[in-house]
Scaffold this active site. Structure first.
Site: not given
Ligand code: SDX
Length: 392
Positions: A270, A327
């Site tokens: 998130h 989700d």
């Molecule tokens: C919603 O914003 C909101 O409030 C949204 C929401 C709402 O109610 O409106 O809460 C609803 O959208 C929930 C999120 C739903 N999406 C997913 O579940 C999709 C899977 N999650 C990811 O795509 C991701 O976690 C995001 C898009 C949600 C956030 O991505 P970020 O901004 O890259 O997250 P981060 O900065 O915390 O990531 C830290 C690290 C990164 O790696 P590095 O760059 O440090 O090497 O963790 C990695 C990311 O690449 N990472 C993941 C991951 N999510 C983040 N690696 C593997 N699997 C994942 N799901």
């Protein structure tokens, strides 16, 4: 940085905003609406009360609650001509594409609630949007399966009416059990608002120019559709079916860590929560209740719980602070309730409409609000002379 906008502190960024509606503490996994915890609202309130709270800042008295519900019930029907829009879509259209189109089309129908300077028109537009979303969503489903539309009934509660319009057929009315109605209502509460997420920010930015409120909500629906946002619930189900068996979990966990592999654990991570998303915990409990109520033993729930256990104990996910989000479990409940995966994000949009509307209203009613104009960090070429084509 403010959210996804990076700006030079010398500029006044309009990429972030003040708000009194929702508070999130991502490190502690806290979510409150107008000061009330999501856990309290999900267990002690209902969606209509939560809508009133988000819009007005206070929980309603009994009289206020009854009047609000009457207003919403009054607006549940769609103008009969609106039904023509559905017939313009291909049968195999994704219901979210229908939602974007039909909600945008509301801006062409309800001219008496689009002058956003008029408080009464703002109120009617707010009620119309909250009231009509279940009807629009249910009709999108009916159209996609070739069944006739089922009109709303005034004697049903909000969640009950939606289930009726979705699953009743002309020859047989669908009567959801109180436990399923409660579960549907709770899912709506859990998705109602979430501060300045991508789709809410989209609605605020669109609304800041004074655009038609119905068109602004259509913009929010478009943003929510993405798999990184509201589309994740559909993507979680697809992911669980792709994993198939708990023996395959380690392989997929390794893929999720591999930067060269596009696979991500959907429903995990998130932008704000670096702890458990409190909604995910409530959703997981609800999952068990619904499957028990329906007598369903869904292997995907077992798989999801095993995946959660393995992932949260993995050092990579612990270090990156990746936990299940709202989700992760919602799709399993919706599947148990017989919704197709294509409808999962539609339900998210239905429930989030009140959050979009409340945030839009808060912005419009702020006398100091200006058009949103995020700035940028320019990384392109410096000034240079033009080169005629024969010299390039
Ligand atoms: C919603 O914003 C909101 O409030 C949204 C929401 C709402 O109610 O409106 O809460 C609803 O959208 C929930 C999120 C739903 N999406 C997913 O579940 C999709 C899977 N999650 C990811 O795509 C991701 O976690 C995001 C898009 C949600 C956030 O991505 P970020 O901004 O890259 O997250 P981060 O900065 O915390 O990531 C830290 C690290 C990164 O790696 P590095 O760059 O440090 O090497 O963790 C990695 C990311 O690449 N990472 C993941 C991951 N999510 C983040 N690696 C593997 N699997 C994942 N799901």
């Amino acid at each position: 940085e403010s959210g996804c906008f990076t700006y030079d502190p010398g500029f006044t960024s309009t990429g972030s905003c003040d708000s009194s509606i929702t508070y999130i503490d991502g490190d502690k996994g806290i979510l409150r609406h107008r000061g009330y915890s999501i856990e309290d609202l999900a267990s002690k309130s209902d969606y209509m009360e939560t809508c009133y709270l988000l819009l007005n800042g206070e929980l309603p008295t009994k009289a206020e609650s009854d009047e609000f519900k009457n207003q919403i019930t009054y607006h549940t029907m769609l103008h009969e001509q609106m039904l023509n829009f559905y017939r313009g879509f291909r049968r195999d259209s994704h219901p979210m594409s229908i939602m974007v189109g039909v909600v945008g089309a509301l801006s062409a129908f309800y001219h008496d609630s689009t002058d956003i300077r008029d408080p009464q028109q703002r109120l009617i537009a707010s009620h119309r949007l909250i009231a009509k979303m279940p009807t629009i969503a249910a009709y999108a489903y009916k159209y996609s399966i070739g069944q006739p539309f089922v009109y709303p009934k005034n004697d049903l509660s909000y969640a009950e009416n939606f289930l009726h319009m979705t699953f009743s057929v002309p020859c047989e009315e669908y009567k959801a059990s109180p436990a399923l109605v409660r579960a549907m209502d709770r899912i709506f509460i859990l998705h109602a608002d979430h501060e300045q997420n991508a789709s809410t920010s989209t609605v605020r930015i669109a609304g800041s120019s004074g655009a038609n409120p119905f068109a602004c909500i259509a913009a929010g629906i478009a943003s929510l559709w993405g798999p990184a946002h509201g589309g994740a619930n559909e993507a979680v189900l697809n992911m669980l079916q792709q994993i198939g068996h708990k023996d395959n979990i380690p392989k997929f966990i390794e893929r999720a860590k591999d930067k060269n592999d596009p696979f991500r654990l959907m429903g995990f991570g998130h932008r704000v929560y670096k702890n458990y998303d409190p909604r995910a915990s409530v959703m997981r409990e609800s999952c068990h209740e619904v499957l028990e109520e329906l007598g369903i033993n869904d292997p995907l729930l077992e798989l999801a719980m095993e995946l959660e256990k393995v992932a949260v104990s993995d050092p990579y996910f612990a270090e990156k602070k990746l936990f299940p989000n709202v989700d992760f479990y919602s799709g399993i409940i919706l599947r148990a309730m017989n919704f197709p995966t294509s409808m999962f994000t539609v339900l998210f949009a239905l429930a989030r409409t009140v959050g979009w509307v409340a945030q839009w209203k808060e912005m419009i009613e702020d006398p100091g609000h200006k058009i949103s104009r995020p700035r940028q960090l320019y990384l392109g070429s410096d000034a240079r002379d033009f080169i005629p084509v024969d010299k390039r």
